[in-house]
Each structure stands twice: as C-alpha cells, then as structure tokens.
Design an enzyme around this catalytic site. Structure first.
Site, PDB file in Angstrom:
ATOM      1  N   LYS A  22      46.149  27.486  59.819  1.00 16.81           N
ATOM      2  CA  LYS A  22      45.037  27.049  58.956  1.00 16.81           C
ATOM      3  C   LYS A  22      44.757  28.118  57.903  1.00 16.81           C
ATOM      4  CE  LYS A  22      40.666  27.765  60.334  1.00 16.81           C
ATOM      5  NZ  LYS A  22      39.816  28.478  59.379  1.00 16.81           N
ATOM      6  N   ASN A  23      44.716  29.384  58.328  1.00 12.29           N
ATOM      7  CA  ASN A  23      44.302  30.459  57.427  1.00 12.29           C
ATOM      8  C   ASN A  23      45.404  30.941  56.494  1.00 12.29           C
ATOM      9  OD1 ASN A  23      41.783  30.204  58.452  1.00 12.29           O
ATOM     10  ND2 ASN A  23      41.854  32.035  59.732  1.00 12.29           N
ATOM     11  N   ARG A  92      33.566  27.638  53.823  1.00  6.31           N
ATOM     12  CA  ARG A  92      33.444  28.917  53.120  1.00  6.31           C
ATOM     13  C   ARG A  92      34.736  29.272  52.400  1.00  6.31           C
ATOM     14  NH1 ARG A  92      31.992  33.788  52.842  1.00  6.31           N
ATOM     15  NH2 ARG A  92      33.621  35.355  52.903  1.00  6.31           N
ATOM     16  N   CYS A 116      27.110  31.276  57.616  1.00 12.25           N
ATOM     17  CA  CYS A 116      27.547  30.291  58.608  1.00 12.25           C
ATOM     18  C   CYS A 116      27.120  30.849  59.962  1.00 12.25           C
ATOM     19  CB  CYS A 116      29.052  30.088  58.545  1.00 12.25           C
ATOM     20  SG  CYS A 116      29.971  31.487  59.115  1.00 12.25           S
ATOM     21  N   ARG A 121      28.307  36.581  55.702  1.00 11.95           N
ATOM     22  CA  ARG A 121      29.613  36.386  55.038  1.00 11.95           C
ATOM     23  C   ARG A 121      29.487  36.376  53.512  1.00 11.95           C
ATOM     24  NH1 ARG A 121      33.158  32.254  58.264  1.00 11.95           N
ATOM     25  NH2 ARG A 121      34.793  33.483  57.303  1.00 11.95           N
ATOM     26  N   ASP A 308      39.124  36.399  65.644  1.00 13.46           N
ATOM     27  CA  ASP A 308      39.233  34.950  65.873  1.00 13.46           C
ATOM     28  C   ASP A 308      39.714  34.606  67.271  1.00 13.46           C
ATOM     29  OD1 ASP A 308      40.318  34.103  62.495  1.00 13.46           O
ATOM     30  OD2 ASP A 308      38.383  34.630  63.339  1.00 13.46           O
ATOM     31  N   ILE A 330      33.715  42.948  63.492  1.00 12.85           N
ATOM     32  CA  ILE A 330      33.929  42.302  62.189  1.00 12.85           C
ATOM     33  C   ILE A 330      32.721  41.485  61.749  1.00 12.85           C
ATOM     34  CG2 ILE A 330      35.433  40.731  60.879  1.00 12.85           C
ATOM     35  CD1 ILE A 330      36.904  43.233  61.848  1.00 12.85           C
TER      36      ILE A 330
HETATM   37  C1  EPZ Z   1      38.968  35.341  57.143  1.00 13.71           C
HETATM   38  O1  EPZ Z   1      37.621  35.149  56.761  1.00 13.71           O
HETATM   39  C2  EPZ Z   1      39.310  34.184  58.070  1.00 13.71           C
HETATM   40  N1  EPZ Z   1      39.185  32.921  57.330  1.00 13.71           N
HETATM   41  C3  EPZ Z   1      38.354  34.202  59.269  1.00 13.71           C
HETATM   42  O2  EPZ Z   1      38.753  33.156  60.145  1.00 13.71           O
HETATM   43  C4  EPZ Z   1      38.509  35.540  59.988  1.00 13.71           C
HETATM   44  O3  EPZ Z   1      37.603  35.596  61.055  1.00 13.71           O
HETATM   45  C5  EPZ Z   1      38.243  36.695  59.006  1.00 13.71           C
HETATM   46  O4  EPZ Z   1      39.115  36.575  57.866  1.00 13.71           O
HETATM   47  C6  EPZ Z   1      38.474  38.056  59.640  1.00 13.71           C
HETATM   48  O5  EPZ Z   1      39.794  38.135  60.106  1.00 13.71           O
HETATM   49  C7  EPZ Z   1      40.185  32.545  56.516  1.00 13.71           C
HETATM   50  O6  EPZ Z   1      41.186  33.240  56.353  1.00 13.71           O
HETATM   51  C8  EPZ Z   1      40.002  31.234  55.804  1.00 13.71           C
HETATM   52  P1  EPZ Z   1      36.660  38.836  55.667  1.00 13.71           P
HETATM   53  P2  EPZ Z   1      37.015  36.044  55.546  1.00 13.71           P
HETATM   54  O7  EPZ Z   1      36.378  38.729  54.211  1.00 13.71           O
HETATM   55  O8  EPZ Z   1      38.061  36.351  54.563  1.00 13.71           O
HETATM   56  C9  EPZ Z   1      32.568  41.210  55.299  1.00 13.71           C
HETATM   57  C10 EPZ Z   1      38.443  31.253  61.498  1.00 13.71           C
HETATM   58  O9  EPZ Z   1      37.863  31.118  62.577  1.00 13.71           O
HETATM   59  N2  EPZ Z   1      32.676  40.902  53.861  1.00 13.71           N
HETATM   60  O10 EPZ Z   1      37.927  39.472  56.112  1.00 13.71           O
HETATM   61  O11 EPZ Z   1      35.797  35.338  55.078  1.00 13.71           O
HETATM   62  C11 EPZ Z   1      32.387  39.944  56.138  1.00 13.71           C
HETATM   63  O12 EPZ Z   1      31.032  39.580  56.194  1.00 13.71           O
HETATM   64  C12 EPZ Z   1      37.819  32.090  60.398  1.00 13.71           C
HETATM   65  O13 EPZ Z   1      39.571  30.752  61.236  1.00 13.71           O
HETATM   66  C13 EPZ Z   1      31.697  41.396  52.985  1.00 13.71           C
HETATM   67  O14 EPZ Z   1      30.749  42.064  53.398  1.00 13.71           O
HETATM   68  O15 EPZ Z   1      36.602  37.359  56.310  1.00 13.71           O
HETATM   69  C14 EPZ Z   1      32.948  40.360  57.475  1.00 13.71           C
HETATM   70  O16 EPZ Z   1      31.944  41.076  58.168  1.00 13.71           O
HETATM   71  C15 EPZ Z   1      36.429  32.594  60.787  1.00 13.71           C
HETATM   72  N3  EPZ Z   1      31.816  41.111  51.669  1.00 13.71           N
HETATM   73  C16 EPZ Z   1      34.086  41.320  57.097  1.00 13.71           C
HETATM   74  O17 EPZ Z   1      33.817  41.751  55.758  1.00 13.71           O
HETATM   75  C17 EPZ Z   1      32.868  40.391  51.161  1.00 13.71           C
HETATM   76  O18 EPZ Z   1      32.946  40.184  49.935  1.00 13.71           O
HETATM   77  C18 EPZ Z   1      35.474  40.687  57.116  1.00 13.71           C
HETATM   78  O19 EPZ Z   1      35.382  39.504  56.378  1.00 13.71           O
HETATM   79  C19 EPZ Z   1      33.829  39.887  52.065  1.00 13.71           C
HETATM   80  C20 EPZ Z   1      33.720  40.177  53.407  1.00 13.71           C
END
Ligand code: EPZ
Length: 423
Positions: A22-23, A92, A116, A121, A308, A330
């Site tokens: 999916k990702n 998202r 969410c 996020r 995840d 995370i």
């Molecule tokens: C991706 O989300 C995945 N989604 C998530 O999978 C996964 O949990 C996550 O990466 C971490 O591995 C997809 O790939 C579609 P991040 P993403 O930006 O990119 C903070 C699932 O279940 N952050 O790596 O949104 C954020 O809040 C989903 O399949 C900021 O603060 O995650 C988090 O604490 C859930 N500012 C951390 O960084 C930003 O601009 C990592 O988030 C971006 C992120």
C-alpha cells in the site's frame, strides 16, 4: 457498517500470498502526475486507500483503468492543481500530490490532512522542503496554497525527522527542478526505493537510493514508464505475527524477507520458527501452547522495528511468558489498540510512550466485542481474535480494508474461522 467475526483458538496452516505494498502504491500512483502518457503499474493492491488516491487523480483530470493487479494511468489530461478537503480528509497520504503538482504545474492547492487517530501528523517538513526549492507556501482556511513562477529550483533539504512521505514528496518535486537538490536525513523505507526506481525509469537522475542522502539532478521533462510495486512488508509481517500468536505452520509467499530484518529478529528471539526463503517466510509456532518469550521492541525509522507492526507485536506479547516493553517513538498516540486488547483480558500498563505487556501465561485471551480505531490497531485485534478462545467481533472494519486486501479470503485460506457481518 460491517464487522469482522472470528472464532479463535485455531492454528493456521497453508500458504498466504502477499499483495503489493500500500505504502509504495500510493506514492507511485501519485508519481503518474509528473508526466503525460500512459504509466503502467503492476502488482497494485486493490484497497480502500488505492481507490481513494485514484479518485483524487481523476478529480485532477487523469484517467485510469485496472486490468487485474495492473493499472494503466494516463497522465496527459492533468487540468487542475486543487485537491479537495472532501477527498484529502479521508486519507492523509493525499498530500503526496503536492510534490508532483508543483513539479508539473508550479501550483498546488491541497487541503491540510488534519490529524488522525495516531497523531497530529503535520506536514511542516514537506512545506519547509518545498520552500527550499523556491516555492511559496501559504496556509489559507485549512488549505496549503503552494506556488512558484516557472520551474522549481534545486536546493538543499534537511529533515529533522526522516519523514517517509516527506522524502517522497521532495523526490517528486526535485525530479523536474532546475538544478540539483540534496536531501539529507532522508527516510530509507523500501517503498522510497521503489519510487526512486520508478522516477529513474521515467528519466529522472537520482543518486543515493536506500540511503539517507539523496541527490537529484533535475531534468526538463519525464516520460511515462512501466513499473512494479514491491511486496507489502507490513502485510507480510502482520501474517507472520498472526501465525506466531495463533500457532500453526504457514508459508508467507511473494514477500521480500530482507525488508523485515527487525521483525524476523524479534520473532526468533520470542522462540518462533522463522525460515527465510528468497521470496517467502516459513513461520511455525505452537501459539500459546509453547513458551512465547517476552521480547522488548522500540519502533524506529527503517531499518529499525517498524511502527506499523507495533500494535500487531503487542498482541503477540499479551500471550508471552514474562513482561514485554513496547516503546513507540514515531507517533504520539499509537496505543489505541491497548484498551481493546484489555477488553480481551490482556494485562497492559501504559506509561507515556511505553507499554508494559504482562503475558497471560497458561490461559489465553478471551474473545469479546471490540472496536477498530485505525488501520494497524485493527490488525492487532484480528491477531488477538485468532489467538483468543471464543468469538471476537471487530466493528468499524473499514479501517482494516484500507490496508489489507481480501483479509477474510486470505485468513480463511489458512483455516481461520472468520467472516463479515452487518453491524
Ligand atoms: C508513512 O507515514 C506511512 N504512510 C505510515 O504508515 C508510517 O507509519 C509512517 O510513514 C512511519 O513509517 C505512508 O507511507 C502512506 P512520517 P508518514 O512523515 O509519511 C512527524 C500505515 O499504517 N512528521 O514518516 O505520514 C510525524 O508526525 C501508515 O500504513 C512531522 O512532524 O509518516 C511522525 O511523528 C500509518 N512533520 C514522524 O514525523 C512532517 O512534516 C514520522 O512521520 C512529517 C512528519
């Protein structure tokens, strides 16, 4: 709404085939915005989330058709740079259209995704990255309104936290920029490598695949190409943990074991049989009839233990011999599954971002009516229901259908007694 019903306590046997990730599918589908012509993607899972992003691309003027697990997406008709709140609020990952729209049109107006269940996020790292490429980002009544006159300019981007979709958005934006972009502290998840391969096949010039430093030499234009989505490591990991908890002997086919280094380690430490094949994992376990050793996990960016798969491993640890510490680094609120597992008899104490899970030595979880709150929490409830004695009813399974293709068919094929009912 539908619920999932599971008659637990039965070991799993046979072979389960893993779908495309999916990702990886979400960013690679978004990348078709970067070039006119027909993009072909193979091994695309048919999920609520992939259907959502395809609807979003349609709203931007693109057309697509599915042939089995292959998608043909025509990027020619792009005629809008605005993604509506109605669509973005349901997923998202819709923010992944920001980078390609800026690259192709120099403009993107996308609703802020909002929080969410698992956390606020924000997308500040995405926006800071675009500003480094010369983009003006304004926030206006819940929308990001980003624009630049002419082409993006190559620049230097540093992620305070290695954001997965942040890295993907900046890769897509930089691919068509004027000049070279360096991304430091980039995320290294395998799905990003899949996107790099697709962009390079379209004519992009990218160095540093799978590393935390990416160098992108922008080009004038890209062309449509043919690519294949990698196997879903989180789906594969979910099934591996399910066999560990329920017991059984299962081949997890069409997966990429090297994308699950930390999970394999943790399952082996817990005393679960894990045989690693070229494109399969062979899992054997006596479930709660064996001593499942207590193992601690701390979620980290790849290649650390994936957030995840945190909820799923916690479900396994509810039946361990001892006390396991689950530490979530995370997301700030990724313990929504704990209260539901406690309804099934689990002994879990939350302390900030850690949960202490005391195993129910000897007796099993007991089935109960529970509620899914987010995608991965719902899969941990499925695992608990498979391992528990008695019947478990999981409501709000639309969460589950976002990320697990044909879960009833796949589990039934392994001998689980599981079906859907209207609530
Ligand atoms: C991706 O989300 C995945 N989604 C998530 O999978 C996964 O949990 C996550 O990466 C971490 O591995 C997809 O790939 C579609 P991040 P993403 O930006 O990119 C903070 C699932 O279940 N952050 O790596 O949104 C954020 O809040 C989903 O399949 C900021 O603060 O995650 C988090 O604490 C859930 N500012 C951390 O960084 C930003 O601009 C990592 O988030 C971006 C992120």
């Amino acid at each position: 709404m539908e619920k999932l019903v599971i008659e637990g306590g039965k070991p799993l046997h046979g072979t389960v085939k893993i779908s495309g990730a999916k990702n990886a599918a979400l960013p690679l589908i978004a990348a078709s915005l970067l070039a006119p012509g027909v993009h072909v993607l193979h091994n695309v899972p048919d999920l609520r989330d992939t259907r959502t992003i395809l609807r979003l691309l349609e709203s931007l003027g693109l057309s697509w058709e599915r042939e089995g697990t292959s998608l043909r997406i025509d990027g020619t008709g792009l005629n809008s740079s605005e993604a509506s709140y109605e669509l973005v609020k349901t997923m998202r990952a819709s923010v992944l259209v920001l980078g390609p729209l800026l690259a192709r049109l120099g403009r993107a107006k996308v609703s802020l995704p909002g929080g969410c269940a698992i956390g606020a996020r924000p997308i500040n790292f995405h926006l800071m990255g675009f500003e480094q490429l010369g983009v003006q980002c304004d926030l206006d009544s819940g929308y990001v309104d980003a624009s630049i006159d002419g082409r993006l300019k190559g620049g230097r981007v540093y992620f305070d936290i290695p954001s997965v979709t942040g890295t993907e958005n900046l890769l897509m934006a930089a691919a068509l920029a004027d000049g070279t972009t360096i991304i430091k502290n980039a995320a290294r998840e395998p799905e990003i490598g899949n996107l790099v391969d697709m962009l390079v096949s379209m004519g992009a010039k990218i160095e540093g695949k799978n590393s935390d430093r990416l160098e992108i030499e922008g080009v004038e234009q890209l062309v449509a190409a043919e690519n294949t989505i990698i196997p879903d490591r989180i789906e594969a990991g979910t099934y591996a943990i399910a066999v560990a908890a329920a017991g059984g002997d299962v081949i997890i086919q069409d997966c990429e074991p090297e994308h699950l280094p930390s999970l394999v380690e943790k399952l082996q430490l817990a005393g679960i049989g894990v045989e690693i094949g070229v494109d399969y994992l062979h899992i054997t376990s006596k479930g709660t009839d064996q001593e499942i050793k207590a193992v601690d996990i701390t979620t980290m960016p790849y290649p650390g233990y994936p957030t995840d798969l945190q909820a799923q491993f916690m479900a396994l640890m509810t039946c361990c011999h001892g006390v396991s510490r689950v530490h979530e680094t995370i997301f700030e609120n990724r313990f929504m599954h704990v209260a539901e597992l406690q309804r099934m008899g689990a002994d879990i104490q939350i302390d900030g971002r850690s949960a202490m899970v005391k195993g129910l030595v000897g007796n099993m979880l007991t089935g109960a009516p529970v509620m899914a709150t987010d995608l991965r929490a719902s899969s941990s409830l499925v695992i608990a229901g498979l391992a528990a004695s008695g019947r478990t009813d999981i409501s709000r399974i639309y969460h589950l259908e976002r990320g697990y293709e044909d879960i009833v068919g796949k589990l039934s094929g392994l001998g689980a007694v599981v079906w859907k009912e209207n609530e």
